[in-house]
Motif scaffolding. Structure first.
Motif, PDB file in Angstrom:
ATOM      1  N   HIS A   9       0.834  -1.210   0.000  1.00 51.08           N
ATOM      2  CA  HIS A   9       0.000   0.000   0.000  1.00 51.08           C
ATOM      3  C   HIS A   9       0.860   1.247   0.000  1.00 51.08           C
ATOM      4  O   HIS A   9       1.391   1.650   1.037  1.00 51.08           O
ATOM      5  CB  HIS A   9      -0.911  -0.027   1.237  1.00 51.08           C
ATOM      6  CG  HIS A   9      -1.976   1.021   1.239  1.00 51.08           C
ATOM      7  ND1 HIS A   9      -3.274   0.762   1.626  1.00 51.08           N
ATOM      8  CD2 HIS A   9      -1.956   2.328   0.898  1.00 51.08           C
ATOM      9  CE1 HIS A   9      -3.989   1.863   1.521  1.00 51.08           C
ATOM     10  NE2 HIS A   9      -3.209   2.843   1.094  1.00 51.08           N
ATOM     11  N   HIS A  11       1.474   5.207  -2.393  1.00 46.43           N
ATOM     12  CA  HIS A  11       0.947   6.107  -3.429  1.00 46.43           C
ATOM     13  C   HIS A  11       2.112   6.834  -4.060  1.00 46.43           C
ATOM     14  O   HIS A  11       3.105   7.108  -3.394  1.00 46.43           O
ATOM     15  CB  HIS A  11      -0.004   7.126  -2.818  1.00 46.43           C
ATOM     16  CG  HIS A  11      -1.155   6.507  -2.095  1.00 46.43           C
ATOM     17  ND1 HIS A  11      -2.313   6.130  -2.725  1.00 46.43           N
ATOM     18  CD2 HIS A  11      -1.306   6.157  -0.794  1.00 46.43           C
ATOM     19  CE1 HIS A  11      -3.129   5.586  -1.838  1.00 46.43           C
ATOM     20  NE2 HIS A  11      -2.551   5.593  -0.657  1.00 46.43           N
ATOM     21  N   LYS A 238      -8.093  -0.539  -7.103  1.00 44.38           N
ATOM     22  CA  LYS A 238      -8.170   0.250  -5.867  1.00 44.38           C
ATOM     23  C   LYS A 238      -9.537   0.911  -5.772  1.00 44.38           C
ATOM     24  O   LYS A 238      -9.986   1.565  -6.703  1.00 44.38           O
ATOM     25  CB  LYS A 238      -7.073   1.335  -5.885  1.00 44.38           C
ATOM     26  CG  LYS A 238      -7.196   2.382  -4.776  1.00 44.38           C
ATOM     27  CD  LYS A 238      -6.882   1.790  -3.413  1.00 44.38           C
ATOM     28  CE  LYS A 238      -7.227   2.652  -2.231  1.00 44.38           C
ATOM     29  NZ  LYS A 238      -6.472   3.802  -1.936  1.00 44.38           N
ATOM     30  N   HIS A 314      -5.648  -0.533   6.015  1.00 45.59           N
ATOM     31  CA  HIS A 314      -5.400   0.267   7.230  1.00 45.59           C
ATOM     32  C   HIS A 314      -5.913  -0.373   8.522  1.00 45.59           C
ATOM     33  O   HIS A 314      -5.869   0.242   9.583  1.00 45.59           O
ATOM     34  CB  HIS A 314      -5.970   1.686   7.128  1.00 45.59           C
ATOM     35  CG  HIS A 314      -5.555   2.434   5.903  1.00 45.59           C
ATOM     36  ND1 HIS A 314      -4.237   2.683   5.608  1.00 45.59           N
ATOM     37  CD2 HIS A 314      -6.284   2.985   4.901  1.00 45.59           C
ATOM     38  CE1 HIS A 314      -4.180   3.371   4.468  1.00 45.59           C
ATOM     39  NE2 HIS A 314      -5.403   3.544   4.012  1.00 45.59           N
ATOM     40  N   ASP A 380       1.738   3.248   3.137  1.00 49.43           N
ATOM     41  CA  ASP A 380       0.922   4.413   2.796  1.00 49.43           C
ATOM     42  C   ASP A 380       1.802   5.618   2.440  1.00 49.43           C
ATOM     43  O   ASP A 380       1.333   6.744   2.436  1.00 49.43           O
ATOM     44  CB  ASP A 380      -0.078   4.794   3.900  1.00 49.43           C
ATOM     45  CG  ASP A 380      -1.324   5.482   3.326  1.00 49.43           C
ATOM     46  OD1 ASP A 380      -1.623   5.272   2.137  1.00 49.43           O
ATOM     47  OD2 ASP A 380      -1.983   6.239   4.060  1.00 49.43           O
TER      48      ASP A 380
HETATM   49 ZN   LIG Z   1      -3.521   5.028   1.158  1.00 50.07          ZN
END
Ligand SMILES: [Zn+2]
Length: 424
Positions: A9, A11, A238, A314, A380
């Motif tokens: 995970h 970005h 996603k 998460h 993340d």
């Molecule tokens: Zn995220």
């Protein structure tokens, strides 16, 4: 055989990709969530300063240190704008350089002789699955400001082009080539017609094979034309409820679109990652967001599509409440293909301690084993820079924790994500 470490995970966005108004909103909310009374009392003052500081940085690339940083230091909030600056500085890069920065951080700290070292385990390569977020929804964030009385126009295709150019450039420029990068396609079925959804799935996943080999063969090939993106380039899908995606809508037309998506993904065993936390970029009220994002929303989906491969990301809420976590655990126990990543969670060792205690509550060894086999490591990054200083800092909290054995950690960062991502 090569061993792989997975960050399931992350970005990869630059300045032009996110909607900065949504971003400011998220930052404002975060700033006052866990902080002390003093910050709450001075909310207005700090808000003003932080907004001003970020916007000044965005447009003029400089800070008025004297006035702003001193003011923030005085009220004890200096680390927040520093974190914001750090995040923005990362996002100033093109995506290729962004991956090189992530790599450099690990090279300096955690890589020995070309291998990522964690306890007694060594990994030859690192797989990243950057998640594309579709910011294209027609939403107004601040309806009281002049140019936000209509929604901003932000086609997701530009983010896609930048990301694939970035992967190509990384592959060309990196002296180490530690990363294999397989993005997840972001989709909000609400923004498309049923036919569009069908076409997108056909284009990007029609010939989906799901083997590691085919993704690695195709990685880095990009002409600059989004039409050259076909099957076996995106590793998964996603979904992001806080931008309006509803996992199980009441409306019949909307329901048909998600049914098509789930049917298709279940049949081909395409992995889905869905945001499942009370924080994050959001375009709706807290109540609406919680309703759409809650793991309970997936109960109805899973009754019909029980072998869907899904990562409820998460691991629930950030606010120390356990309701969402328990629901996720219940779904993991009931179904065979439910996973949960711990991205944006492990900022310090206490998280891993609490997590270990939670798992130890399960006395049945079979259940405990099943849960351990469904947990995925994720960072993340770059969103996590709001709470940590660097990619390697976040990695090190995980790699150094003594609350889990290196065998357990190997499950989270290697065996489990490999099973989630690829067909065996
Ligand atoms: Zn995220």
């Amino acid at each position: 055989m090569k061993r792989y470490f997975y960050d399931i995970h992350c970005h990869a966005m630059n300045m032009s990709h996110p909607n900065f108004l949504a971003f400011l909103k998220m930052f404002e909310e975060m700033l006052f969530k866990d902080t002390d009374k003093f910050l709450k009392r001075n909310r207005f003052l700090i808000l003003l300063a932080v907004n001003f500081l970020m916007i000044k940085f965005l447009f003029f690339k400089k800070f008025d240190y004297k006035n702003i940083t001193n003011l923030l230091k005085k009220v004890g909030a200096a680390k927040y704008p520093n974190r914001a600056k750090n995040l923005l500085a990362t996002m100033e890069n093109d995506i290729g350089s962004f991956f090189l920065l992530m790599e450099e951080c690990l090279m300096d700290n955690s890589i020995e002789n070309g291998q990522l070292v964690m306890d007694n385990k060594k990994y030859d390569k690192i797989v990243l699955t950057p998640l594309i977020m579709d910011f294209g929804s027609k939403t107004v964030y601040y309806d009281d400001i002049h140019y936000n009385n209509r929604p901003v126009n932000k086609p997701v295709v530009e983010q896609i082009i930048d990301l694939f150019n970035g992967i190509r450039n990384y592959k060309k420029l990196s002296p180490y080539k530690m990363f294999e990068i397989y993005p997840f396609m972001g989709i909000n079925t609400k923004n498309y017609s049923l036919n569009d959804v069908k076409n997108m799935l056909g284009t990007y996943f029609g010939n989906y094979k799901g083997t590691h080999q085919i993704f690695s063969k195709k990685m880095g090939y990009f002409t600059g034309n989004p039409q050259c993106i076909t099957s076996n380039i995106y590793a998964g899908v996603k979904l992001y409820p806080p931008l309006g995606f509803d996992p199980w809508p009441e409306n019949k037309r909307e329901r048909m679109k998600v049914e098509l998506l789930y049917e298709f993904c279940q049949e081909k065993q395409i992995p889905i990652t869905c945001h499942c936390s009370d924080e994050g970029f959001s375009i709706m009220s807290k109540e609406q967001m919680e309703n759409l994002t809650s793991p309970a929303k997936w109960e109805n989906v899973l009754k019909v599509y029980s072998s869907l491969k899904i990562n409820l990301a998460h691991f629930g809420k950030q606010d120390h409440s356990t309701e969402w976590q328990n629901k996720i655990l219940e779904l993991i126990i009931t179904y065979d293909n439910i996973y949960s990543d711990i991205s944006h969670r492990g900022f310090d060792d206490n998280f891993y301690m609490d997590f270990k205690n939670l798992l130890d509550n399960y006395k049945d060894e079979h259940i405990k084993k099943k849960i351990k086999e469904r947990i995925l490591f994720g960072s993340d990054f770059m969103v996590n820079l709001l709470k940590t200083d660097s990619y390697c800092e976040y990695f090190e909290v995980f790699s150094k924790t003594k609350h889990f054995s290196s065998e357990d950690k190997d499950l989270f960062c290697s065996a489990n994500p490999e099973r989630f991502l690829f067909k065996s």
